[in-house]
Design a protein around this motif. Sequence first.
Motif, PDB file in Angstrom:
ATOM      1  N   THR A  22       2.709   1.576  -3.008  1.00  0.00           N
ATOM      2  CA  THR A  22       1.834   2.243  -3.794  1.00  0.00           C
ATOM      3  C   THR A  22       0.955   3.784  -4.060  1.00  0.00           C
ATOM      4  OG1 THR A  22       1.133  -0.135  -4.438  1.00  0.00           O
ATOM      5  CG2 THR A  22      -0.668   1.920  -5.520  1.00  0.00           C
ATOM      6  N   TYR A  23       0.527   4.431  -3.009  1.00  0.00           N
ATOM      7  CA  TYR A  23       0.320   5.528  -2.624  1.00  0.00           C
ATOM      8  C   TYR A  23       1.043   6.398  -3.026  1.00  0.00           C
ATOM      9  CZ  TYR A  23      -3.929   3.273   0.219  1.00  0.00           C
ATOM     10  OH  TYR A  23      -4.532   2.503   0.170  1.00  0.00           O
TER      11      TYR A  23
ATOM     12  N   ILE B 209      -5.571  13.383  -3.188  1.00  0.00           N
ATOM     13  CA  ILE B 209      -5.196  11.984  -2.071  1.00  0.00           C
ATOM     14  C   ILE B 209      -6.090  11.882  -1.134  1.00  0.00           C
ATOM     15  CG2 ILE B 209      -3.517  11.568  -0.259  1.00  0.00           C
ATOM     16  CD1 ILE B 209      -1.632  13.966  -1.124  1.00  0.00           C
TER      17      ILE B 209
ATOM     18  N   ASN C 135      -8.552   9.614  -4.110  1.00  0.00           N
ATOM     19  CA  ASN C 135      -8.053   8.749  -4.138  1.00  0.00           C
ATOM     20  C   ASN C 135      -7.705   7.704  -3.455  1.00  0.00           C
ATOM     21  OD1 ASN C 135      -8.061   8.501  -7.766  1.00  0.00           O
ATOM     22  ND2 ASN C 135      -7.845  10.770  -6.996  1.00  0.00           N
ATOM     23  N   ILE C 136      -7.366   7.902  -2.432  1.00  0.00           N
ATOM     24  CA  ILE C 136      -7.218   7.160  -1.281  1.00  0.00           C
ATOM     25  C   ILE C 136      -7.873   6.638  -0.283  1.00  0.00           C
ATOM     26  CG2 ILE C 136      -5.024   6.650   0.878  1.00  0.00           C
ATOM     27  CD1 ILE C 136      -2.932   7.683  -1.716  1.00  0.00           C
TER      28      ILE C 136
ATOM     29  N   LYS D  86       0.971  -1.227  -0.083  1.00  0.00           N
ATOM     30  CA  LYS D  86       0.219   0.172   0.536  1.00  0.00           C
ATOM     31  C   LYS D  86       0.843   1.233  -0.022  1.00  0.00           C
ATOM     32  CE  LYS D  86      -2.146  -0.008   3.491  1.00  0.00           C
ATOM     33  NZ  LYS D  86      -4.257  -0.175   3.996  1.00  0.00           N
TER      34      LYS D  86
ATOM     35  N   GLN E  57       3.941   5.901  -5.124  1.00  0.00           N
ATOM     36  CA  GLN E  57       3.615   6.424  -7.050  1.00  0.00           C
ATOM     37  C   GLN E  57       2.568   6.784  -7.007  1.00  0.00           C
ATOM     38  OE1 GLN E  57       6.554   5.390  -8.208  1.00  0.00           O
ATOM     39  NE2 GLN E  57       6.042   6.743  -9.243  1.00  0.00           N
ATOM     40  N   MET E  58       1.595   7.069  -6.538  1.00  0.00           N
ATOM     41  CA  MET E  58       0.301   7.882  -7.221  1.00  0.00           C
ATOM     42  C   MET E  58       0.696   8.934  -6.943  1.00  0.00           C
ATOM     43  SD  MET E  58      -2.586   4.984  -5.594  1.00  0.00           S
ATOM     44  CE  MET E  58      -3.946   6.283  -6.164  1.00  0.00           C
ATOM     45  N   ILE E  59       1.090   9.419  -6.030  1.00  0.00           N
ATOM     46  CA  ILE E  59       0.848  10.985  -5.377  1.00  0.00           C
ATOM     47  C   ILE E  59       1.583  11.579  -6.105  1.00  0.00           C
ATOM     48  CG2 ILE E  59       2.055  12.634  -3.426  1.00  0.00           C
ATOM     49  CD1 ILE E  59       0.523  10.447  -1.267  1.00  0.00           C
TER      50      ILE E  59
ATOM     51  N   ASN F 102       3.604  10.923  -9.307  1.00  0.00           N
ATOM     52  CA  ASN F 102       2.973  10.759 -10.671  1.00  0.00           C
ATOM     53  C   ASN F 102       1.310  11.772 -10.716  1.00  0.00           C
ATOM     54  OD1 ASN F 102       4.111   8.767 -11.077  1.00  0.00           O
ATOM     55  ND2 ASN F 102       2.498   7.205 -11.390  1.00  0.00           N
ATOM     56  N   GLU F 103       1.065  11.896  -9.768  1.00  0.00           N
ATOM     57  CA  GLU F 103      -0.440  13.475  -9.810  1.00  0.00           C
ATOM     58  C   GLU F 103       0.854  14.801  -9.314  1.00  0.00           C
ATOM     59  OE1 GLU F 103      -3.966  15.663 -10.188  1.00  0.00           O
ATOM     60  OE2 GLU F 103      -3.400  13.058 -10.916  1.00  0.00           O
TER      61      GLU F 103
END
Length: 315
Positions: A7-8, A119, A122-123, A4, A10-12, A14-15
């Motif tokens: 993944t979180y 965040i 999506n989280i 988790k 990387q999401m942050i 990228n955004e």
Amino acid sequence: MFNKAATYSQMIKNEALRLGFMACGISKATFLEEEAPRLEKWLKNNHHGEMAYMENHFDKRLDPRLLVEGAKSVVSLTLNYFTDLKQQDASAPKISKYAYGTDYHSVIKDKLQALMAFIRENIGEVDGRCFVDSAPVLDKAWAKKSGLGWIGKNANLISKQVGSFFFLSELIIDLELAYDDPFPTDHCGSCTRCIDACPTNAIVAPYTIDGSRCISYLTIELKNEIPQEFKGKMDNWMFGCDVCQDVCPWNRFSTPHQEEQFKPKEELLEFNKAELVEMTDEVFKRVFKNSPVKRTKFSGLKRNIDFLQSSIIEV
């Protein structure tokens, strides 16, 4: 296995890049042990000048968990402001590159709020705060800790890839994330260009700035008259100063920003020396509306320009 935190993170990241930030690094929200004695010594030596606010919230500056309850992560971000555009009259009083366009506080705040909204959407339920140079946060220490660069001899954060013409900001949040390694090495080596070039000798030792001698301080933070000892030493700067960055070899890697809001008004670049010297309050309000320069107010900018002019007359 689903990680988790990774993944979180990387999401942050990228955004953040999608929103226009240049880089994003993440570090664990904890007490900044190394910085505590440095900050204490800097304040004891009065290197903060009249910036009395630097003495406030000593503990909060060193521990983000005192700023955001339950804080677990500091998300550090950089935003490019480098431009190759210049004021057309080489003899006109100068403005630092970062102040050419719209005030960075509002531009970055909007981006940080958009990242925070992402965040939460999506989280999940994440608590935190956005910080843009307006609270007791040691931006450079956190950026270094999150792997974005090293702190150079001019006390600016420097990146091997892009130099140092960028803003720093943070999200401090109560979400556990995957943490980046601190930036491992200092790449200033034996170079002393910034120290040698500083017009007011504000870099009193490698990595140490006497803020009360810095041209940025003298033209922006200082509310009283500029001390006479700096006559003829201001290098024609009326707002801020770029000297220690302009001479830094790492800034050969700087590339022009793509942020529409940082584009300067043409009128600003076209001002000649006489127009700036004779500028009225009305012109100031029009040209510097929504600009960081408005922080000095018309009276402050006029004081700076008059000081530069008196230096020329006496010399």
